[in-house]
Design a protein around this motif. Sequence first.
Motif, PDB file in Angstrom:
ATOM      1  N   ASN A 105       0.820  -1.206   0.000  1.00  0.00           N
ATOM      2  CA  ASN A 105       0.000   0.000   0.000  1.00  0.00           C
ATOM      3  C   ASN A 105       0.860   1.263   0.000  1.00  0.00           C
ATOM      4  O   ASN A 105       0.546   2.245  -0.684  1.00  0.00           O
ATOM      5  N   ASP A 106       1.956   1.254   0.747  1.00  0.00           N
ATOM      6  CA  ASP A 106       2.865   2.408   0.777  1.00  0.00           C
ATOM      7  C   ASP A 106       3.529   2.627  -0.581  1.00  0.00           C
ATOM      8  O   ASP A 106       3.660   3.764  -1.034  1.00  0.00           O
ATOM      9  N   ILE A 107       3.943   1.541  -1.199  1.00  0.00           N
ATOM     10  CA  ILE A 107       4.591   1.641  -2.517  1.00  0.00           C
ATOM     11  C   ILE A 107       3.597   2.171  -3.549  1.00  0.00           C
ATOM     12  O   ILE A 107       3.924   3.050  -4.354  1.00  0.00           O
ATOM     13  N   LEU A 108       2.366   1.653  -3.528  1.00  0.00           N
ATOM     14  CA  LEU A 108       1.349   2.118  -4.479  1.00  0.00           C
ATOM     15  C   LEU A 108       1.033   3.594  -4.284  1.00  0.00           C
ATOM     16  O   LEU A 108       0.708   4.293  -5.240  1.00  0.00           O
ATOM     17  N   GLY A 109       1.126   4.077  -3.062  1.00  0.00           N
ATOM     18  CA  GLY A 109       0.833   5.479  -2.779  1.00  0.00           C
ATOM     19  C   GLY A 109       1.956   6.430  -3.129  1.00  0.00           C
ATOM     20  O   GLY A 109       1.775   7.648  -3.107  1.00  0.00           O
ATOM     21  N   HIS A 110       3.125   5.904  -3.482  1.00  0.00           N
ATOM     22  CA  HIS A 110       4.265   6.767  -3.830  1.00  0.00           C
ATOM     23  C   HIS A 110       4.068   7.337  -5.241  1.00  0.00           C
ATOM     24  O   HIS A 110       3.685   6.616  -6.162  1.00  0.00           O
ATOM     25  N   PRO A 111       4.318   8.627  -5.430  1.00  0.00           N
ATOM     26  CA  PRO A 111       4.069   9.230  -6.750  1.00  0.00           C
ATOM     27  C   PRO A 111       4.936   8.675  -7.883  1.00  0.00           C
ATOM     28  O   PRO A 111       4.587   8.830  -9.055  1.00  0.00           O
ATOM     29  N   SER A 112       6.016   7.994  -7.569  1.00  0.00           N
ATOM     30  CA  SER A 112       6.868   7.418  -8.620  1.00  0.00           C
ATOM     31  C   SER A 112       6.362   6.071  -9.115  1.00  0.00           C
ATOM     32  O   SER A 112       6.885   5.543 -10.100  1.00  0.00           O
ATOM     33  N   THR A 113       5.378   5.507  -8.448  1.00  0.00           N
ATOM     34  CA  THR A 113       4.850   4.206  -8.866  1.00  0.00           C
ATOM     35  C   THR A 113       3.982   4.398 -10.099  1.00  0.00           C
ATOM     36  O   THR A 113       2.984   5.106 -10.069  1.00  0.00           O
ATOM     37  N   LYS A 114       4.367   3.759 -11.185  1.00  0.00           N
ATOM     38  CA  LYS A 114       3.683   3.931 -12.470  1.00  0.00           C
ATOM     39  C   LYS A 114       2.929   2.697 -12.933  1.00  0.00           C
ATOM     40  O   LYS A 114       2.138   2.765 -13.878  1.00  0.00           O
ATOM     41  N   LEU A 115       3.176   1.542 -12.289  1.00  0.00           N
ATOM     42  CA  LEU A 115       2.556   0.293 -12.717  1.00  0.00           C
ATOM     43  C   LEU A 115       2.562  -0.677 -11.551  1.00  0.00           C
ATOM     44  O   LEU A 115       3.518  -0.727 -10.778  1.00  0.00           O
ATOM     45  N   PHE A 116       1.497  -1.455 -11.437  1.00  0.00           N
ATOM     46  CA  PHE A 116       1.346  -2.443 -10.379  1.00  0.00           C
ATOM     47  C   PHE A 116       1.107  -3.805 -11.023  1.00  0.00           C
ATOM     48  O   PHE A 116       0.055  -4.045 -11.605  1.00  0.00           O
ATOM     49  N   ILE A 117       2.099  -4.685 -10.936  1.00  0.00           N
ATOM     50  CA  ILE A 117       1.949  -6.050 -11.439  1.00  0.00           C
ATOM     51  C   ILE A 117       1.483  -6.882 -10.249  1.00  0.00           C
ATOM     52  O   ILE A 117       2.158  -6.923  -9.223  1.00  0.00           O
ATOM     53  N   ASN A 118       0.324  -7.520 -10.391  1.00  0.00           N
ATOM     54  CA  ASN A 118      -0.214  -8.268  -9.263  1.00  0.00           C
ATOM     55  C   ASN A 118      -0.944  -9.520  -9.715  1.00  0.00           C
ATOM     56  O   ASN A 118      -1.104  -9.766 -10.905  1.00  0.00           O
ATOM     57  N   HIS A 119      -1.402 -10.313  -8.746  1.00  0.00           N
ATOM     58  CA  HIS A 119      -2.045 -11.599  -9.005  1.00  0.00           C
ATOM     59  C   HIS A 119      -3.546 -11.478  -9.259  1.00  0.00           C
ATOM     60  O   HIS A 119      -4.211 -12.466  -9.557  1.00  0.00           O
ATOM     61  N   GLY A 120      -4.103 -10.289  -9.140  1.00  0.00           N
ATOM     62  CA  GLY A 120      -5.509 -10.082  -9.453  1.00  0.00           C
ATOM     63  C   GLY A 120      -6.472 -10.339  -8.315  1.00  0.00           C
ATOM     64  O   GLY A 120      -7.680 -10.382  -8.540  1.00  0.00           O
ATOM     65  N   GLY A 121      -5.970 -10.490  -7.101  1.00  0.00           N
ATOM     66  CA  GLY A 121      -6.865 -10.615  -5.960  1.00  0.00           C
ATOM     67  C   GLY A 121      -7.621  -9.308  -5.752  1.00  0.00           C
ATOM     68  O   GLY A 121      -7.135  -8.232  -6.104  1.00  0.00           O
TER      69      GLY A 121
ATOM     70  N   LEU B 143       3.015   1.432 -20.017  1.00  0.00           N
ATOM     71  CA  LEU B 143       3.766   2.653 -19.718  1.00  0.00           C
ATOM     72  C   LEU B 143       3.788   3.635 -20.893  1.00  0.00           C
ATOM     73  O   LEU B 143       3.905   4.846 -20.687  1.00  0.00           O
ATOM     74  N   ASN B 144       3.666   3.115 -22.110  1.00  0.00           N
ATOM     75  CA  ASN B 144       3.728   3.983 -23.289  1.00  0.00           C
ATOM     76  C   ASN B 144       2.364   4.451 -23.787  1.00  0.00           C
ATOM     77  O   ASN B 144       2.285   5.220 -24.741  1.00  0.00           O
ATOM     78  N   ASP B 145       1.290   3.987 -23.157  1.00  0.00           N
ATOM     79  CA  ASP B 145      -0.061   4.394 -23.555  1.00  0.00           C
ATOM     80  C   ASP B 145      -0.696   5.161 -22.396  1.00  0.00           C
ATOM     81  O   ASP B 145      -1.132   4.571 -21.410  1.00  0.00           O
ATOM     82  N   PRO B 146      -0.776   6.490 -22.491  1.00  0.00           N
ATOM     83  CA  PRO B 146      -1.291   7.295 -21.385  1.00  0.00           C
ATOM     84  C   PRO B 146      -2.762   7.041 -21.053  1.00  0.00           C
ATOM     85  O   PRO B 146      -3.225   7.409 -19.975  1.00  0.00           O
ATOM     86  N   SER B 147      -3.497   6.382 -21.928  1.00  0.00           N
ATOM     87  CA  SER B 147      -4.917   6.153 -21.655  1.00  0.00           C
ATOM     88  C   SER B 147      -5.121   5.238 -20.443  1.00  0.00           C
ATOM     89  O   SER B 147      -6.127   5.359 -19.738  1.00  0.00           O
ATOM     90  N   TYR B 148      -4.168   4.327 -20.179  1.00  0.00           N
ATOM     91  CA  TYR B 148      -4.293   3.477 -18.985  1.00  0.00           C
ATOM     92  C   TYR B 148      -4.256   4.340 -17.729  1.00  0.00           C
ATOM     93  O   TYR B 148      -5.078   4.164 -16.825  1.00  0.00           O
ATOM     94  N   GLN B 149      -3.318   5.267 -17.663  1.00  0.00           N
ATOM     95  CA  GLN B 149      -3.216   6.146 -16.501  1.00  0.00           C
ATOM     96  C   GLN B 149      -4.430   7.057 -16.386  1.00  0.00           C
ATOM     97  O   GLN B 149      -4.962   7.278 -15.303  1.00  0.00           O
ATOM     98  N   GLU B 150      -4.903   7.572 -17.501  1.00  0.00           N
ATOM     99  CA  GLU B 150      -6.076   8.446 -17.491  1.00  0.00           C
ATOM    100  C   GLU B 150      -7.305   7.712 -16.944  1.00  0.00           C
ATOM    101  O   GLU B 150      -8.032   8.245 -16.107  1.00  0.00           O
ATOM    102  N   ASN B 151      -7.530   6.490 -17.411  1.00  0.00           N
ATOM    103  CA  ASN B 151      -8.702   5.725 -16.987  1.00  0.00           C
ATOM    104  C   ASN B 151      -8.643   5.340 -15.518  1.00  0.00           C
ATOM    105  O   ASN B 151      -9.639   5.436 -14.800  1.00  0.00           O
ATOM    106  N   VAL B 152      -7.481   4.899 -15.052  1.00  0.00           N
ATOM    107  CA  VAL B 152      -7.390   4.498 -13.648  1.00  0.00           C
ATOM    108  C   VAL B 152      -7.416   5.724 -12.733  1.00  0.00           C
ATOM    109  O   VAL B 152      -7.899   5.652 -11.598  1.00  0.00           O
ATOM    110  N   SER B 153      -6.989   6.867 -13.221  1.00  0.00           N
ATOM    111  CA  SER B 153      -7.082   8.099 -12.424  1.00  0.00           C
ATOM    112  C   SER B 153      -8.544   8.495 -12.226  1.00  0.00           C
ATOM    113  O   SER B 153      -8.926   8.946 -11.142  1.00  0.00           O
ATOM    114  N   LYS B 154      -9.363   8.326 -13.260  1.00  0.00           N
ATOM    115  CA  LYS B 154     -10.796   8.598 -13.131  1.00  0.00           C
ATOM    116  C   LYS B 154     -11.424   7.661 -12.098  1.00  0.00           C
ATOM    117  O   LYS B 154     -12.208   8.096 -11.259  1.00  0.00           O
ATOM    118  N   LEU B 155     -11.074   6.393 -12.186  1.00  0.00           N
ATOM    119  CA  LEU B 155     -11.606   5.426 -11.231  1.00  0.00           C
ATOM    120  C   LEU B 155     -11.135   5.749  -9.817  1.00  0.00           C
ATOM    121  O   LEU B 155     -11.904   5.645  -8.862  1.00  0.00           O
TER     122      LEU B 155
END
Length: 181
Positions: free
Chosen positions: A42-58, A116-128
């Motif tokens: 949770n701390d890592i995800l909250g850091h402004p430098s975190t650009k991607l979260f690879i996870n198991h989908g839980g 990382l190269n498609d800004p639409s992923y960041q835009e969509n998750v920012s809205k969510l």
Amino acid sequence: DKLERIIEEFSKLENIGFIISSKQETKLRAYNVLTLAWAPQNDILGHPSTKLFINHGGWNSVLEGAYHGVPMLVCGWAWDRRLNAKLIEYRHIGLALIDEEEATPEKLKESVMIILNDPSYQENVSKLSKVVKYRNGADQSKYWIDYYFEQGVENLIVKPFYTMEFIQFYNLDVYFVIIAI
């Protein structure tokens, strides 16, 4: 060893740092890959430098990623994780690798670069993320995601029939029984 192959692939992405939380030990080291037995997710995800979260989908991981507005690469091939992974991809807030055979180190690296190269992923998750944070609390995340899904935005919900087999979808098994009688 798959972890070592992943580290090798990630080490080729020289300008990107990775933190891998794995109880599996490895002697392979790369200057841009940190492997830990445990990481404060949770701390890592909250850091402004975190650009991607690879996870198991839980579900908890999905909620934390959504709350912090971090695009996701979900490697979910067990239980509810497959559906969560499809939902992430369907809403274009990340990509999904839903078959274990598909999740090769090369495919992981390729998927990282796509996100990382498609800004639409960041835009969509920012809205969510804004929707999730609306009530100012991570414990409200599930409620607000459900709320978001119920507000007449039909395309947000992955319908069960999308994953049904051809015979089930068209009720052919029922018709065959009726015809046989």
